[in-house]
Design a protein around this motif. Structure first.
Motif, PDB file in Angstrom:
ATOM      1  N   GLU A 154       5.626  59.624  45.982  1.00  0.00           N
ATOM      2  CA  GLU A 154       4.907  59.109  47.135  1.00  0.00           C
ATOM      3  C   GLU A 154       4.849  57.592  47.142  1.00  0.00           C
ATOM      4  N   HIS A 155       5.063  56.979  45.986  1.00  0.00           N
ATOM      5  CA  HIS A 155       4.985  55.526  45.879  1.00  0.00           C
ATOM      6  C   HIS A 155       6.364  54.903  45.649  1.00  0.00           C
ATOM      7  N   ARG A 156       7.399  55.749  45.643  1.00  0.00           N
ATOM      8  CA  ARG A 156       8.792  55.320  45.512  1.00  0.00           C
ATOM      9  C   ARG A 156       9.027  54.508  44.235  1.00  0.00           C
ATOM     10  N   ILE A 157       8.410  54.974  43.157  1.00  0.00           N
ATOM     11  CA  ILE A 157       8.560  54.343  41.846  1.00  0.00           C
ATOM     12  C   ILE A 157       9.301  55.300  40.922  1.00  0.00           C
ATOM     13  N   LEU A 158      10.302  54.783  40.215  1.00  0.00           N
ATOM     14  CA  LEU A 158      11.036  55.561  39.222  1.00  0.00           C
ATOM     15  C   LEU A 158      10.906  54.877  37.871  1.00  0.00           C
ATOM     16  N   ILE A 159      10.473  55.641  36.891  1.00  0.00           N
ATOM     17  CA  ILE A 159      10.410  55.162  35.510  1.00  0.00           C
ATOM     18  C   ILE A 159      11.580  55.783  34.767  1.00  0.00           C
ATOM     19  N   ALA A 160      12.567  54.953  34.472  1.00  0.00           N
ATOM     20  CA  ALA A 160      13.806  55.427  33.839  1.00  0.00           C
ATOM     21  C   ALA A 160      14.019  54.599  32.578  1.00  0.00           C
ATOM     22  N   GLN A 161      13.495  55.076  31.463  1.00  0.00           N
ATOM     23  CA  GLN A 161      13.489  54.295  30.236  1.00  0.00           C
ATOM     24  C   GLN A 161      14.864  54.177  29.580  1.00  0.00           C
ATOM     25  N   VAL A 162      15.849  54.923  30.060  1.00  0.00           N
ATOM     26  CA  VAL A 162      17.211  54.742  29.557  1.00  0.00           C
ATOM     27  C   VAL A 162      17.991  53.750  30.405  1.00  0.00           C
ATOM     28  N   VAL A 163      17.334  53.153  31.385  1.00  0.00           N
ATOM     29  CA  VAL A 163      17.933  52.109  32.207  1.00  0.00           C
ATOM     30  C   VAL A 163      17.520  50.755  31.647  1.00  0.00           C
ATOM     31  N   SER A 164      18.389  49.761  31.761  1.00  0.00           N
ATOM     32  CA  SER A 164      18.054  48.394  31.358  1.00  0.00           C
ATOM     33  C   SER A 164      18.288  47.461  32.534  1.00  0.00           C
ATOM     34  N   ASN A 165      17.464  46.434  32.619  1.00  0.00           N
ATOM     35  CA  ASN A 165      17.617  45.421  33.656  1.00  0.00           C
ATOM     36  C   ASN A 165      18.111  44.129  33.026  1.00  0.00           C
ATOM     37  N   ARG A 166      19.421  43.931  33.069  1.00  0.00           N
ATOM     38  CA  ARG A 166      20.078  42.747  32.527  1.00  0.00           C
ATOM     39  C   ARG A 166      19.772  42.542  31.043  1.00  0.00           C
ATOM     40  N   VAL A 167      19.660  43.653  30.358  1.00  0.00           N
ATOM     41  CA  VAL A 167      19.583  43.696  28.900  1.00  0.00           C
ATOM     42  C   VAL A 167      20.743  44.582  28.451  1.00  0.00           C
ATOM     43  N   HIS A 168      21.491  44.151  27.455  1.00  0.00           N
ATOM     44  CA  HIS A 168      22.693  44.883  27.048  1.00  0.00           C
ATOM     45  C   HIS A 168      22.375  46.343  26.738  1.00  0.00           C
ATOM     46  N   LEU A 169      23.273  47.217  27.164  1.00  0.00           N
ATOM     47  CA  LEU A 169      23.059  48.651  27.045  1.00  0.00           C
ATOM     48  C   LEU A 169      23.437  49.168  25.657  1.00  0.00           C
ATOM     49  N   TRP A 170      22.779  50.268  25.288  1.00  0.00           N
ATOM     50  CA  TRP A 170      23.148  51.015  24.094  1.00  0.00           C
ATOM     51  C   TRP A 170      24.236  52.003  24.495  1.00  0.00           C
ATOM     52  N   VAL A 171      25.468  51.719  24.088  1.00  0.00           N
ATOM     53  CA  VAL A 171      26.583  52.599  24.472  1.00  0.00           C
ATOM     54  C   VAL A 171      27.274  53.164  23.233  1.00  0.00           C
TER      55      VAL A 171
END
Length: 255
Positions: A154-171
């Motif tokens: 209802e508030h259009r918020i997604l909590i996706a802790q496996v996502v990073s915002n301009r921080v290098h990914l764990w691949v």
């Protein structure tokens, strides 16, 4: 406070997004504040920063109802016991944590696995908390085999802790197809605010950035660790969290 908090208020819901400093891998804890309680998502890597989050949460004057662990990477759960609340996770996440030996946080403080082991299982689907719908969904593959995302539709918020915002990914798992499949699963949904597991809150632009990053990471995945690191820094000079690449290289050295 060494970490920083971004506050997002939408009607009866306020989300406090705590981001650790670089020596805590910029990992986040999300505090969902409803009218009567706080639901915490992820327990930090360095115990010092878990304590900062808990102190901040106590300042809100509401009890921490539960701590939810999004996935079984230690940077998201080593500080879980500091929250003094029931620990929830997917059944698969609990099993993965239970299989680990005792660990240490980045400062060398010991963490007993039994102390941070989830005791409650997340029920997938939608739950009402103080009349506010929270949606729980199981993702497969990508950064890790099993992870949990939480949405406030209802508030259009997604909590996706496996996502990073301009921080290098764990691949380290090299599951680029799984990463992209999960992005494609989420990109067309109506979420406006994306709360990542590393970095500051962001918006829908994160999906394109992640997809581009994965394309480049896939191209360089066959190189040795030092070369991969150098090339990713060169291609993404504004991204932080190089330490994440270093940890992956140490755990999975080149043959």
């Amino acid at each position: 406070m060494k970490g920083k908090v971004t506050v997002i208020s939408k009607g009866p819901v306020t989300v406090h997004s705590y981001q650790a400093p670089a020596d805590g891998l910029e990992v986040t804890t999300q505090l969902i504040e409803t009218p009567k309680r706080i639901i915490a998502i992820d327990g930090q890597y360095k115990l010092e920063y878990a304590d900062e989050v808990v102190a901040y949460a106590k300042g809100l004057g509401k009890p921490i109802d539960r701590l939810i662990i999004s996935h079984a990477h230690p940077d998201h759960f080593l500080g879980a016991a500091r929250f003094g609340a029931p620990i929830f996770a997917l059944r698969e996440t609990r099993a993965a944590i239970a299989a680990m030996a005792d660990l240490k946080d980045p400062s060398g403080r010991e963490v007993r696995i039994d102390d941070v082991l989830p005791t409650e299982t997340v029920i997938l689907g939608t739950d009402l908390v103080d009349g506010i719908p929270l949606s729980f969904e199981h993702l497969h593959g990508g950064e890790i085999a099993d992870s949990l995302i939480i949405a406030l539709p209802e508030h259009r918020i997604l909590i996706a802790q496996v996502v990073s915002n301009r921080v290098h990914l764990w691949v380290a798992d090299r599951d680029f197809a799984g990463w992209k499949a999960n992005i494609e699963r989420l990109v067309n949904r109506r979420y406006e605010t994306i709360l990542p597991g590393h970095g500051e809150p962001t918006d829908r632009t994160v999906w394109r950035e992640l997809y581009d990053y994965l394309d480049v990471a896939g191209d360089f995945a066959g190189y040795d660790g030092a070369t991969y690191k150098a090339k990713m820094i060169e291609r993404f000079p504004g991204w932080t969290g190089v330490e994440i690449i270093d940890i992956a290289n140490a755990l999975h050295p080149a043959p």
